[in-house]
Scaffold this motif. Structure first.
Motif, PDB file in Angstrom:
ATOM      1  N   ARG A 285      -7.843  -2.201   0.712  1.00 52.56           N
ATOM      2  CA  ARG A 285      -7.511  -1.373   1.875  1.00 52.56           C
ATOM      3  C   ARG A 285      -6.557  -2.149   2.768  1.00 52.56           C
ATOM      4  O   ARG A 285      -6.732  -3.342   2.990  1.00 52.56           O
ATOM      5  CB  ARG A 285      -8.762  -0.988   2.661  1.00 52.56           C
ATOM      6  CG  ARG A 285      -9.769  -0.191   1.872  1.00 52.56           C
ATOM      7  CD  ARG A 285      -9.258   1.189   1.630  1.00 52.56           C
ATOM      8  NE  ARG A 285     -10.238   1.970   0.893  1.00 52.56           N
ATOM      9  CZ  ARG A 285     -10.113   3.244   0.660  1.00 52.56           C
ATOM     10  NH1 ARG A 285      -9.069   3.897   1.101  1.00 52.56           N
ATOM     11  NH2 ARG A 285     -11.026   3.884  -0.015  1.00 52.56           N
ATOM     12  N   ARG A 286      -5.553  -1.464   3.297  1.00 49.51           N
ATOM     13  CA  ARG A 286      -4.525  -2.103   4.107  1.00 49.51           C
ATOM     14  C   ARG A 286      -4.820  -2.012   5.598  1.00 49.51           C
ATOM     15  O   ARG A 286      -5.373  -1.032   6.078  1.00 49.51           O
ATOM     16  CB  ARG A 286      -3.161  -1.466   3.847  1.00 49.51           C
ATOM     17  CG  ARG A 286      -2.669  -1.603   2.440  1.00 49.51           C
ATOM     18  CD  ARG A 286      -2.336  -3.033   2.143  1.00 49.51           C
ATOM     19  NE  ARG A 286      -1.855  -3.171   0.773  1.00 49.51           N
ATOM     20  CZ  ARG A 286      -1.361  -4.275   0.304  1.00 49.51           C
ATOM     21  NH1 ARG A 286      -1.282  -5.341   1.049  1.00 49.51           N
ATOM     22  NH2 ARG A 286      -0.954  -4.345  -0.931  1.00 49.51           N
TER      23      ARG A 286
ATOM     24  N   PHE B 140      -8.893   0.136   8.337  1.00 45.42           N
ATOM     25  CA  PHE B 140      -8.650  -0.202   6.935  1.00 45.42           C
ATOM     26  C   PHE B 140      -8.947   1.015   6.049  1.00 45.42           C
ATOM     27  O   PHE B 140      -9.359   0.872   4.921  1.00 45.42           O
ATOM     28  CB  PHE B 140      -9.524  -1.387   6.506  1.00 45.42           C
ATOM     29  CG  PHE B 140      -9.113  -2.683   7.133  1.00 45.42           C
ATOM     30  CD1 PHE B 140      -8.093  -3.436   6.581  1.00 45.42           C
ATOM     31  CD2 PHE B 140      -9.725  -3.150   8.280  1.00 45.42           C
ATOM     32  CE1 PHE B 140      -7.697  -4.635   7.152  1.00 45.42           C
ATOM     33  CE2 PHE B 140      -9.341  -4.346   8.860  1.00 45.42           C
ATOM     34  CZ  PHE B 140      -8.319  -5.093   8.294  1.00 45.42           C
ATOM     35  N   GLU B 141      -8.697   2.221   6.567  1.00 48.21           N
ATOM     36  CA  GLU B 141      -9.040   3.420   5.813  1.00 48.21           C
ATOM     37  C   GLU B 141      -7.989   3.828   4.792  1.00 48.21           C
ATOM     38  O   GLU B 141      -8.258   4.660   3.941  1.00 48.21           O
ATOM     39  CB  GLU B 141      -9.347   4.579   6.757  1.00 48.21           C
ATOM     40  CG  GLU B 141      -8.172   5.055   7.585  1.00 48.21           C
ATOM     41  CD  GLU B 141      -8.548   6.164   8.553  1.00 48.21           C
ATOM     42  OE1 GLU B 141      -8.802   7.284   8.095  1.00 48.21           O
ATOM     43  OE2 GLU B 141      -8.600   5.879   9.758  1.00 48.21           O
ATOM     44  N   PHE B 142      -6.796   3.246   4.830  1.00 47.80           N
ATOM     45  CA  PHE B 142      -5.733   3.637   3.908  1.00 47.80           C
ATOM     46  C   PHE B 142      -5.455   2.546   2.883  1.00 47.80           C
ATOM     47  O   PHE B 142      -5.572   1.361   3.166  1.00 47.80           O
ATOM     48  CB  PHE B 142      -4.438   3.937   4.676  1.00 47.80           C
ATOM     49  CG  PHE B 142      -4.594   5.049   5.674  1.00 47.80           C
ATOM     50  CD1 PHE B 142      -4.696   6.360   5.265  1.00 47.80           C
ATOM     51  CD2 PHE B 142      -4.652   4.772   7.027  1.00 47.80           C
ATOM     52  CE1 PHE B 142      -4.850   7.379   6.180  1.00 47.80           C
ATOM     53  CE2 PHE B 142      -4.805   5.788   7.960  1.00 47.80           C
ATOM     54  CZ  PHE B 142      -4.903   7.099   7.524  1.00 47.80           C
ATOM     55  N   LYS B 143      -5.053   2.967   1.686  1.00 52.75           N
ATOM     56  CA  LYS B 143      -4.697   2.012   0.640  1.00 52.75           C
ATOM     57  C   LYS B 143      -3.228   1.615   0.723  1.00 52.75           C
ATOM     58  O   LYS B 143      -2.785   0.761  -0.016  1.00 52.75           O
ATOM     59  CB  LYS B 143      -4.986   2.604  -0.735  1.00 52.75           C
ATOM     60  CG  LYS B 143      -6.462   2.724  -1.033  1.00 52.75           C
ATOM     61  CD  LYS B 143      -6.716   3.188  -2.435  1.00 52.75           C
ATOM     62  CE  LYS B 143      -8.211   3.229  -2.698  1.00 52.75           C
ATOM     63  NZ  LYS B 143      -8.522   3.636  -4.063  1.00 52.75           N
TER      64      LYS B 143
ATOM     65  N   THR C 279      -4.401  -7.059   4.041  1.00 50.60           N
ATOM     66  CA  THR C 279      -5.457  -6.310   3.360  1.00 50.60           C
ATOM     67  C   THR C 279      -6.813  -6.861   3.763  1.00 50.60           C
ATOM     68  O   THR C 279      -6.930  -7.987   4.233  1.00 50.60           O
ATOM     69  CB  THR C 279      -5.286  -6.384   1.826  1.00 50.60           C
ATOM     70  OG1 THR C 279      -6.315  -5.621   1.207  1.00 50.60           O
ATOM     71  CG2 THR C 279      -5.322  -7.804   1.319  1.00 50.60           C
TER      72      THR C 279
END
Length: 107
Positions: free
Chosen positions: A93-94, A66-69, A88
């Motif tokens: 976070r996605r 979940f490190e990317f938006k 999400t």
């Protein structure tokens, strides 16, 4: 969205049990990595003794990050096609598949 295949044939590898990273050396394929990035497709294959996705088991699960938006992970369904996964964690976070690639720059 996934597009043109960079390999001329499927690449089939076996993942070890125990939640370890799987390293695959693509050097022999002489792939030019596009500047805009590339898509890594994976499909779980069963065996003659246990065909189908249920044969994969808990040790062969694609772990999420979940490190990317932004959403970067796609799913393909027969009869439907490609869909961007937009799950999400509730904090903006996605959900994305944990895949990493090392690319050597050759001039």
């Amino acid at each position: 969205m996934p597009g043109t295949d960079l390999l001329s044939q499927p690449l089939i590898v076996a993942a070890p049990a125990g939640g370890k990273w799987v390293d695959i050396d693509l050097t022999p394929y002489r792939i030019a990595a596009p500047r805009a990035g590339f898509f890594v497709a994976m499909e779980w294959l069963g065996s003659a003794e246990s065909p189908g996705p249920e044969a994969v088991g808990e040790d062969h699960v694609l772990r999420p990050t979940f490190e990317f938006k932004e959403s970067l992970t796609w799913s393909y369904t027969l009869g439907i096609g490609w869909n961007l996964l937009t799950l999400t964690n509730g904090e903006g976070r996605r959900y994305n598949a944990m895949v990493k690639a090392e690319v050597d720059l050759i001039k």
